[in-house]
Each structure stands twice: as C-alpha cells, then as structure tokens.
Design a protein around this motif. Structure first.
Motif, PDB file in Angstrom:
ATOM      1  N   CYS A 100     -20.222  58.529  -9.414  1.00 59.42           N
ATOM      2  CA  CYS A 100     -19.703  59.176 -10.572  1.00 59.42           C
ATOM      3  C   CYS A 100     -18.728  60.197 -10.380  1.00 59.42           C
ATOM      4  O   CYS A 100     -18.748  61.001  -9.972  1.00 59.42           O
ATOM      5  CB  CYS A 100     -20.606  59.462 -12.097  1.00 59.42           C
ATOM      6  N   GLY A 101     -17.608  59.849 -11.261  1.00 62.90           N
ATOM      7  CA  GLY A 101     -16.807  61.474 -11.344  1.00 62.90           C
ATOM      8  C   GLY A 101     -16.666  61.878 -13.055  1.00 62.90           C
ATOM      9  O   GLY A 101     -17.219  61.553 -13.743  1.00 62.90           O
ATOM     10  N   PHE A 147     -20.674  62.556  -8.270  1.00 62.51           N
ATOM     11  CA  PHE A 147     -21.900  62.850  -8.616  1.00 62.51           C
ATOM     12  C   PHE A 147     -22.620  61.818  -7.761  1.00 62.51           C
ATOM     13  O   PHE A 147     -21.889  60.326  -8.284  1.00 62.51           O
ATOM     14  CB  PHE A 147     -22.961  62.860  -9.696  1.00 62.51           C
ATOM     15  N   PHE A 148     -22.802  61.862  -6.014  1.00 66.60           N
ATOM     16  CA  PHE A 148     -23.284  60.729  -5.433  1.00 66.60           C
ATOM     17  C   PHE A 148     -24.529  60.114  -5.337  1.00 66.60           C
ATOM     18  O   PHE A 148     -25.572  60.638  -5.057  1.00 66.60           O
ATOM     19  CB  PHE A 148     -23.269  61.003  -3.620  1.00 66.60           C
ATOM     20  N   SER A 201     -27.108  60.817  -2.389  1.00 65.87           N
ATOM     21  CA  SER A 201     -28.048  61.850  -1.546  1.00 65.87           C
ATOM     22  C   SER A 201     -28.372  62.561  -3.439  1.00 65.87           C
ATOM     23  O   SER A 201     -29.522  63.346  -2.854  1.00 65.87           O
ATOM     24  CB  SER A 201     -27.272  63.272  -1.348  1.00 65.87           C
ATOM     25  N   GLY A 202     -27.798  62.295  -4.004  1.00 67.93           N
ATOM     26  CA  GLY A 202     -28.469  62.610  -5.500  1.00 67.93           C
ATOM     27  C   GLY A 202     -27.339  63.938  -5.676  1.00 67.93           C
ATOM     28  O   GLY A 202     -28.064  64.829  -6.937  1.00 67.93           O
ATOM     29  N   GLU A 203     -26.602  63.990  -4.802  1.00 64.35           N
ATOM     30  CA  GLU A 203     -25.673  66.156  -5.122  1.00 64.35           C
ATOM     31  C   GLU A 203     -24.156  65.488  -6.116  1.00 64.35           C
ATOM     32  O   GLU A 203     -23.977  64.270  -5.410  1.00 64.35           O
ATOM     33  CB  GLU A 203     -26.234  66.626  -3.753  1.00 64.35           C
ATOM     34  N   ILE A 204     -24.239  66.579  -6.540  1.00 67.65           N
ATOM     35  CA  ILE A 204     -23.033  66.502  -6.930  1.00 67.65           C
ATOM     36  C   ILE A 204     -21.602  66.793  -5.898  1.00 67.65           C
ATOM     37  O   ILE A 204     -22.018  68.756  -5.645  1.00 67.65           O
ATOM     38  CB  ILE A 204     -22.911  67.358  -8.702  1.00 67.65           C
ATOM     39  N   ALA A 205     -20.966  66.973  -5.850  1.00 72.24           N
ATOM     40  CA  ALA A 205     -19.597  67.914  -4.905  1.00 72.24           C
ATOM     41  C   ALA A 205     -18.484  68.397  -6.179  1.00 72.24           C
ATOM     42  O   ALA A 205     -18.082  66.935  -6.997  1.00 72.24           O
ATOM     43  CB  ALA A 205     -19.318  67.140  -3.850  1.00 72.24           C
ATOM     44  N   GLN A 231     -17.871  64.774 -18.934  1.00 72.11           N
ATOM     45  CA  GLN A 231     -17.264  64.032 -19.650  1.00 72.11           C
ATOM     46  C   GLN A 231     -17.135  62.884 -17.801  1.00 72.11           C
ATOM     47  O   GLN A 231     -16.672  63.133 -17.263  1.00 72.11           O
ATOM     48  CB  GLN A 231     -16.308  63.962 -20.202  1.00 72.11           C
ATOM     49  N   GLU A 232     -17.891  61.554 -17.500  1.00 74.69           N
ATOM     50  CA  GLU A 232     -17.691  60.660 -16.770  1.00 74.69           C
ATOM     51  C   GLU A 232     -16.816  59.794 -17.088  1.00 74.69           C
ATOM     52  O   GLU A 232     -15.461  59.013 -18.015  1.00 74.69           O
ATOM     53  CB  GLU A 232     -18.618  59.641 -17.289  1.00 74.69           C
ATOM     54  N   ILE A 233     -15.213  60.558 -15.987  1.00 74.61           N
ATOM     55  CA  ILE A 233     -13.697  60.267 -15.899  1.00 74.61           C
ATOM     56  C   ILE A 233     -13.991  59.169 -14.982  1.00 74.61           C
ATOM     57  O   ILE A 233     -12.631  58.004 -15.023  1.00 74.61           O
ATOM     58  CB  ILE A 233     -12.844  60.755 -15.848  1.00 74.61           C
ATOM     59  N   ALA A 234     -14.900  58.662 -13.900  1.00 74.04           N
ATOM     60  CA  ALA A 234     -14.700  57.420 -12.818  1.00 74.04           C
ATOM     61  C   ALA A 234     -15.838  56.792 -12.552  1.00 74.04           C
ATOM     62  O   ALA A 234     -17.114  57.517 -12.818  1.00 74.04           O
ATOM     63  CB  ALA A 234     -13.840  58.182 -11.463  1.00 74.04           C
ATOM     64  N   TYR A 235     -16.424  55.906 -11.686  1.00 73.48           N
ATOM     65  CA  TYR A 235     -17.546  55.254 -11.428  1.00 73.48           C
ATOM     66  C   TYR A 235     -17.068  53.744 -10.946  1.00 73.48           C
ATOM     67  O   TYR A 235     -16.312  53.612 -11.242  1.00 73.48           O
ATOM     68  CB  TYR A 235     -18.127  54.766 -12.992  1.00 73.48           C
ATOM     69  N   ALA A 236     -18.254  54.641  -9.615  1.00 69.71           N
ATOM     70  CA  ALA A 236     -18.445  53.474  -8.711  1.00 69.71           C
ATOM     71  C   ALA A 236     -19.363  53.099  -8.505  1.00 69.71           C
ATOM     72  O   ALA A 236     -20.241  54.040  -7.994  1.00 69.71           O
ATOM     73  CB  ALA A 236     -17.064  53.172  -7.327  1.00 69.71           C
ATOM     74  N   ARG A 237     -19.526  51.572  -8.324  1.00 67.38           N
ATOM     75  CA  ARG A 237     -21.115  51.060  -7.860  1.00 67.38           C
ATOM     76  C   ARG A 237     -20.842  49.886  -6.713  1.00 67.38           C
ATOM     77  O   ARG A 237     -20.063  49.317  -6.614  1.00 67.38           O
ATOM     78  CB  ARG A 237     -21.863  50.306  -8.833  1.00 67.38           C
ATOM     79  N   PHE A 238     -21.701  50.417  -5.617  1.00 64.92           N
ATOM     80  CA  PHE A 238     -21.896  49.548  -4.706  1.00 64.92           C
ATOM     81  C   PHE A 238     -23.143  49.065  -4.503  1.00 64.92           C
ATOM     82  O   PHE A 238     -24.145  49.953  -4.448  1.00 64.92           O
ATOM     83  CB  PHE A 238     -21.818  49.936  -3.208  1.00 64.92           C
ATOM     84  N   SER A 239     -23.759  48.063  -4.461  1.00 65.07           N
ATOM     85  CA  SER A 239     -24.992  47.330  -4.335  1.00 65.07           C
ATOM     86  C   SER A 239     -25.211  47.505  -2.994  1.00 65.07           C
ATOM     87  O   SER A 239     -24.924  48.194  -1.494  1.00 65.07           O
ATOM     88  CB  SER A 239     -24.954  45.722  -4.665  1.00 65.07           C
ATOM     89  N   LEU A 240     -26.956  47.715  -2.379  1.00 62.58           N
ATOM     90  CA  LEU A 240     -27.836  48.039  -1.513  1.00 62.58           C
ATOM     91  C   LEU A 240     -27.095  46.631  -0.836  1.00 62.58           C
ATOM     92  O   LEU A 240     -26.921  45.795  -0.651  1.00 62.58           O
ATOM     93  CB  LEU A 240     -28.982  47.422  -1.733  1.00 62.58           C
ATOM     94  N   GLY A 241     -26.948  47.622   1.069  1.00 65.73           N
ATOM     95  CA  GLY A 241     -26.158  46.545   1.829  1.00 65.73           C
ATOM     96  C   GLY A 241     -24.471  46.815   2.062  1.00 65.73           C
ATOM     97  O   GLY A 241     -24.007  46.084   2.316  1.00 65.73           O
ATOM     98  N   ASN A 242     -23.526  46.965   0.618  1.00 67.34           N
ATOM     99  CA  ASN A 242     -22.366  46.757   0.839  1.00 67.34           C
ATOM    100  C   ASN A 242     -21.495  47.919   1.709  1.00 67.34           C
ATOM    101  O   ASN A 242     -22.648  49.287   1.027  1.00 67.34           O
ATOM    102  CB  ASN A 242     -22.551  46.425  -1.132  1.00 67.34           C
ATOM    103  N   SER A 243     -21.426  47.674   2.171  1.00 64.50           N
ATOM    104  CA  SER A 243     -20.309  49.307   3.095  1.00 64.50           C
ATOM    105  C   SER A 243     -19.510  48.948   2.620  1.00 64.50           C
ATOM    106  O   SER A 243     -19.232  50.207   3.697  1.00 64.50           O
ATOM    107  CB  SER A 243     -20.854  47.505   4.703  1.00 64.50           C
TER     108      SER A 243
END
Length: 108
Positions: free
Chosen positions: A6-7, A106-107, A46-50, A13-25
């Motif tokens: 999430c960006g 956020f990762f 990792s659960g961290e924010i950069a 405020q969330e401005i971007a979102y990408a979702r990759f399922s388990l195993g999606n390289s």
C-alpha cells in the motif's frame, strides 16, 4: 498469505494498492522496481513501511518501462493484470510524490 503493498500520502491516506497472492512471483517485480528487496519476506511483505522520494519513484517508472518495454506506442498492446496493477501502483505513487516530495509504502 500474500503480498499487500500500500502507498500512503503524508496524511496517511491510501493512494495506491497492489495485491499478489501467495506464490505469485510477480510481487518480486514490484519490489525490484522500488529497489525494496529488504522488505520482501518470502510469502508476504515484512510488515514495514518505507519512504520513497520523488526521484526513487521516477526511477521505478523508468525501470518499469525497460522491463515491460512500455512507451506511448505500446499502450495498444494488452497488458496482463499484474502489469496493470504494478503500473497503476507506481503511477499513483508518482502523483503523490510529485505533490508532496515523497510517498510511504507499507509492505504487508
């Protein structure tokens, strides 16, 4: 499990979102474009924010164009779902970084 990336703007405020399922390289592509492998924890983020500067996001856009050979003429070619969500994610982050100077990601 999976990657929820999430960006956020400075107002958190969330401005971007990408979702990759388990195993999606393809999740690795977004990490690579952002030069953020330190936040890749295998089955999820990792659960961290950069924080990413405008220059870092601009660099990610340029890398995207190289990886996917994306330019104005290629917009006629169909993109797969993950290519679209990666591009939209980076473009949304770019818009915010241009307005605010940086963007937080956020990762998860």
């Amino acid at each position: 499990m999976g990657h929820d990336i999430c960006g956020y703007n400075k107002a958190r405020q969330e401005i971007a979102y990408a979702r990759f399922s388990l195993g999606n390289s393809n999740a690795s592509i977004l990490y690579a474009l952002l030069d953020a492998y330190d936040y890749h924890a295998g089955v999820s983020g990792s659960g961290e924010i950069a924080s990413f500067s405008l220059q870092e996001i601009e660099k990610a856009i340029e890398k995207y164009k190289q990886v996917f050979k994306h330019d104005a003429s290629s917009q006629l070619e169909p993109m797969d779902w993950d290519q679209k969500q990666i591009l939209q994610f980076i473009q949304n982050c770019l818009t915010t970084a241009r307005q605010e100077g940086s963007v937080s990601v956020f990762f998860g």
